[in-house]
Scaffold this active site. Structure first.
Site, PDB file in Angstrom:
ATOM      1  N   CYS A 137       0.873  -1.166   0.000  1.00 57.23           N
ATOM      2  CA  CYS A 137       0.000   0.000   0.000  1.00 57.23           C
ATOM      3  C   CYS A 137       0.915   1.223   0.000  1.00 57.23           C
ATOM      4  CB  CYS A 137      -0.859  -0.038   1.266  1.00 57.23           C
ATOM      5  SG  CYS A 137      -1.877   1.400   1.531  1.00 57.23           S
ATOM      6  N   GLU A 143      -3.618  -8.999  -3.739  1.00 51.71           N
ATOM      7  CA  GLU A 143      -3.815  -8.907  -2.281  1.00 51.71           C
ATOM      8  C   GLU A 143      -3.117  -7.673  -1.753  1.00 51.71           C
ATOM      9  OE1 GLU A 143      -1.952 -10.715   1.739  1.00 51.71           O
ATOM     10  OE2 GLU A 143      -0.894 -10.074  -0.062  1.00 51.71           O
ATOM     11  N   ARG A 169      -5.804 -12.873  10.169  1.00 53.06           N
ATOM     12  CA  ARG A 169      -5.066 -12.034   9.220  1.00 53.06           C
ATOM     13  C   ARG A 169      -6.086 -11.452   8.260  1.00 53.06           C
ATOM     14  NH1 ARG A 169       0.522 -12.259   8.267  1.00 53.06           N
ATOM     15  NH2 ARG A 169       1.157 -11.108   6.417  1.00 53.06           N
ATOM     16  N   ARG A 210      -7.008  -9.128   5.174  1.00 52.30           N
ATOM     17  CA  ARG A 210      -6.417  -8.525   3.991  1.00 52.30           C
ATOM     18  C   ARG A 210      -7.506  -8.257   2.969  1.00 52.30           C
ATOM     19  NH1 ARG A 210      -2.849  -7.815   6.996  1.00 52.30           N
ATOM     20  NH2 ARG A 210      -0.645  -8.327   6.811  1.00 52.30           N
TER      21      ARG A 210
HETATM   22  C1  LIG Z   1       3.816  -8.621   0.583  1.00 50.25           C
HETATM   23  S1  LIG Z   1       5.174  -9.499   0.012  1.00 50.25           S
HETATM   24  C2  LIG Z   1       4.399 -10.802  -0.876  1.00 50.25           C
HETATM   25  C3  LIG Z   1       4.670 -12.142  -0.280  1.00 50.25           C
HETATM   26  C4  LIG Z   1       4.112 -13.324  -1.041  1.00 50.25           C
HETATM   27  N1  LIG Z   1       2.722 -13.217  -1.346  1.00 50.25           N
HETATM   28  C5  LIG Z   1       4.373 -14.624  -0.283  1.00 50.25           C
HETATM   29  O1  LIG Z   1       3.489 -15.459  -0.209  1.00 50.25           O
HETATM   30  O2  LIG Z   1       5.473 -14.803   0.245  1.00 50.25           O
HETATM   31  C6  LIG Z   1       5.803  -8.462  -1.278  1.00 50.25           C
HETATM   32  C7  LIG Z   1       7.070  -8.981  -1.921  1.00 50.25           C
HETATM   33  O3  LIG Z   1       7.461  -8.078  -2.964  1.00 50.25           O
HETATM   34  C8  LIG Z   1       8.878  -8.041  -2.998  1.00 50.25           C
HETATM   35  N2  LIG Z   1       9.301  -6.796  -3.706  1.00 50.25           N
HETATM   36  C9  LIG Z   1       9.363  -5.540  -3.192  1.00 50.25           C
HETATM   37  N3  LIG Z   1       9.801  -4.674  -4.131  1.00 50.25           N
HETATM   38  C10 LIG Z   1       9.989  -5.392  -5.268  1.00 50.25           C
HETATM   39  C11 LIG Z   1      10.432  -5.048  -6.582  1.00 50.25           C
HETATM   40  N4  LIG Z   1      10.760  -3.792  -6.906  1.00 50.25           N
HETATM   41  N5  LIG Z   1      10.531  -6.032  -7.513  1.00 50.25           N
HETATM   42  C12 LIG Z   1      10.191  -7.313  -7.206  1.00 50.25           C
HETATM   43  N6  LIG Z   1       9.773  -7.701  -5.971  1.00 50.25           N
HETATM   44  C13 LIG Z   1       9.669  -6.748  -5.005  1.00 50.25           C
HETATM   45  C14 LIG Z   1       9.279  -8.101  -1.515  1.00 50.25           C
HETATM   46  O4  LIG Z   1      10.605  -8.546  -1.352  1.00 50.25           O
HETATM   47  C15 LIG Z   1       8.245  -9.077  -0.959  1.00 50.25           C
HETATM   48  O5  LIG Z   1       8.730 -10.391  -0.956  1.00 50.25           O
END
Ligand SMILES: C[S@@+](CC[C@H](N)C(=O)[O-])C[C@H]1O[C@@H](n2cnc3c(N)ncnc32)[C@H](O)[C@@H]1O
Length: 417
Positions: A88, A129, A176, A178
Site C-alpha cells: 500500500c 492482495e 489475518r 487482507r
Molecule cells: C507482501 S510481500 C508478498 C509475499 C508473497 N505473497 C508470499 O506469499 O510470500 C511483497 C514482496 O514483494 C517483494 N518486492 C518488493 N519490491 C519489489 C520489486 N521492486 N521487484 C520485485 N519484488 C519486489 C518483496 O521482497 C516481498 O517479498
C-alpha cells in the site's frame, strides 16, 4: 486478450512472489493452474533468500530475481491470470507536460508495475492482495488511492470485485485481515457476467467468486453506488476531498464496472469448526531449546506485553509526553486462532508483538518457523534453508494460502463457464 494455455490450463504469472503463497494455494486448488513466470526481488538486500526458497521449492524455470521495474514486458510470457501481493503506497497521479498522455504516477510505486504489465499483456484475470488499509488511504483523503487504482483498471477494460477477508473468520488458524481483488477483463465470460449484473448485491452476496468461496451476509443497509469521475490526475486531486472526507466510501465488499462502484458492508457467514493456535503447535520434544524464554527474561517480556501509562521524553527534541498502551494477551490463547504474524516475529529479544505460548509444564516459548508456516497454511519446512529470524520475516510478509486455495477452486470452475 491472449488465448488459454495448452490443455485449457490457466497460465499464471506471480509478481512480488515472496516464497510463493499464491502458487502454493493455487496448486492446491487445482492442477489447471500453471505458473509460467514469477518475479521476486527484495530491495537493498544482498542475500535474496525469498527468491532462493522459491527456486528451491518450484525450480528455477521461469523465475526472475530482479527489480520488477527493470523487467521489460517482452520478457514476461503471455498469461491468463496475474497474481501478487503488493504494498500500500501513495498511488497519486500528477499531470506533466512532457509525457505522451500527460499523466504520471510516483516513481517506485509498485502498483504502476502491475498496471504496466496488465496494460501490455491483457491477461483475462487478475487476483491481487493488499492490506485492508488500502481502502481508506491516505488519511487526508480517505479512499483516494483505491479510487485511482479502480479508475486505472476500468480504463484498461477490467471489471473488479473486492473483499476484505479475515482468514480466521473462515476456520483458518490466523487472524489475518487482507483485501483481495479479482479482476475480469470485460471480454471474458466472467467479465461479461459481472458487466451484465443488474443487482450488484446479488453478485456480492451470492453470485460472485468471493461470495461463493467465502459466504457472507449484509451487515446493515444496502449497496451504495458511486462513480469515479475524471482522469487519474483529477481523481487524485478531487476524490473524497471535501469537508465530509473522514470516512472513505469503500466498504469491505464491492464491485466496479466502468467506473461505477457498488459497495456493501458484509460479515462472514461461516459455521464450521475453527483451527486454533494450539492446533498448530509441535510436540514439546520437537521444540529446540532456544525458543524457550529464560526465567531471567520473563520480566522484560511481561513489561512489553503489559498495559502502561508513563511519562516519556523524546530524545530528539527533549519534549515530554504521556505514553499509554493496553495489555496484549500474554501468553497467547491456545484455544483461539493466532494473531497476525508480522515480519518482526523472529529472534529471541523480548517484544510486544511476537507470539508467546505456555507449555503444559509452565514454561513460556516463542513459535518455531514450522509453526509460523502452519499459521499461514504453508507445508512444513517450506522456508527451510535460511536463518530462523528470516523464516519468521518471510512468513510475516506472506499470506494465508488457504484463502488463495478457496478462491482458486471457485475461480477455476467459474472461468470454464
Ligand atoms: C507482501 S510481500 C508478498 C509475499 C508473497 N505473497 C508470499 O506469499 O510470500 C511483497 C514482496 O514483494 C517483494 N518486492 C518488493 N519490491 C519489489 C520489486 N521492486 N521487484 C520485485 N519484488 C519486489 C518483496 O521482497 C516481498 O517479498
Amino acid at each position: 486478450m491472449p488465448k488459454k494455455g495448452p490443455k485449457g490450463n490457466m497460465r499464471v504469472v506471480e509478481l512480488f512472489a515472496g516464497v510463493g503463497g499464491f502458487r502454493v494455494g493455487l496448486e492446491r486448488a487445482s492442477d489447471h493452474f500453471d505458473t509460467v513466470w514469477s518475479n521476486q526481488w527484495e530491495p537493498a538486500r544482498k542475500k535474496q533468500d525469498a527468491s532462493a526458497i522459491y527456486v528451491a521449492r518450484f525450480g528455477a524455470d521461469g523465475h526472475s530475481n530482479t527489480d520488477i521495474s527493470t523487467v521489460p514486458v517482452r520478457d514476461i510470457p503471455d498469461h491468463d491470470l496475474l497474481v501478487g501481493g503488493f504494498p500500500c503506497q501513495d498511488y497519486s497521479v500528477a499531470r506533466t507536460l512532457n509525457k505522451a498522455d500527460g499523466l504520471v504516477g510516483k516513481k517506485g510505486v509498485l502498483w504502476w508495475e502491475i498496471h504496466r504489465i496488465l496494460k501490455a499483456k491483457e491477461p483475462g484475470y487478475f487476483f491481487l492482495e493488499n492490506v485492508d488499509r488500502l481502502l481508506k488511504s491516505p488519511a487526508t483523503q480517505r479512499g483516494r488511492d483505491f479510487a485511482v487504482m479502480l479508475a486505472s483498471l476500468a480504463d484498461l477494460g477490467y471489471a473488479v470485485e473486492w473483499r476484505v477477508i479475515n482468514a480466521a473468520d473462515y476456520g483458518m488458524p490466523q487472524r489475518r485481515r487482507r483485501v483481495f481483488f479479482l479482476g475480469y477483463h470485460k471480454s471474458t465470460p466472467l467479465g461479461k457476467k459481472l458487466v451484465a449484473t443488474k443487482r450488484p448485491e446479488n453478485w456480492l452476496l451470492r453470485k460472485g467468486i468471493f461470495a461463493e468461496a467465502f459466504p457472507a451476509q449484509a451487515k446493515d443497509g444496502k449497496t451504495i453506488r458511486s462513480r469515479i469521475e475524471g482522469d487519474l490526475a483529477e481523481v487524485t486531486e478531487h476524490f473524497n476531498n471535501g469537508p465530509h472526507s473522514r470516512n472513505g466510501p469503500f466498504g469491505n465488499a464491492g464491485v466496479m464496472v466502468d467506473r461505477t462502484v457498488d459497495t456493501l458492508a458484509v460479515i462472514a457467514d461461516h459455521h464450521g469448526k475453527g483451527t486454533t493456535l494450539g492446533d498448530v503447535l509441535l510436540p514439546l520434544d520437537e521444540v529446540p531449546a532456544e525458543f524457550f524464554i529464560p526465567e531471567a527474561k520473563r520480566k522484560a517480556w511481561m513489561y512489553l506485553k503489559g498495559s502502561k501509562r508513563e511519562r516519556r521524553t523524546n530524545a530528539a527534541n527533549g519534549f515530554s509526553y504521556d505514553y499509554m498502551e493496553g495489555a496484549m494477551a500474554f501468553p497467547d490463547a491456545l484455544d483461539k486462532p493466532a494473531r497476525t504474524i508480522i515480519t518482526g516475529e523472529g529472534g529471541s529479544s523480548p517484544s510486544r508483538f511476537k507470539h508467546v505460548v505456555c507449555m503444559p509444564d509452565g514454561r513460556l516459548r516463542r513459535l518455531t518457523p514450522v509453526e509460523l508456516e502452519r499459521l499461514n497454511m504453508f507445508p512444513d519446512g517450506h522456508t527451510a534453508g535460511t536463518a530462523d529470524g528470516r523464516r519468521a520475516f518471510l512468513m510475516g510478509n506472506a499470506l494465508v494460502t488457504g484463502v488463495i486455495e478457496r478462491v482458486g477452486k471457485v475461480l477455476e470452475r467459474r472461468v470454464k463457464g
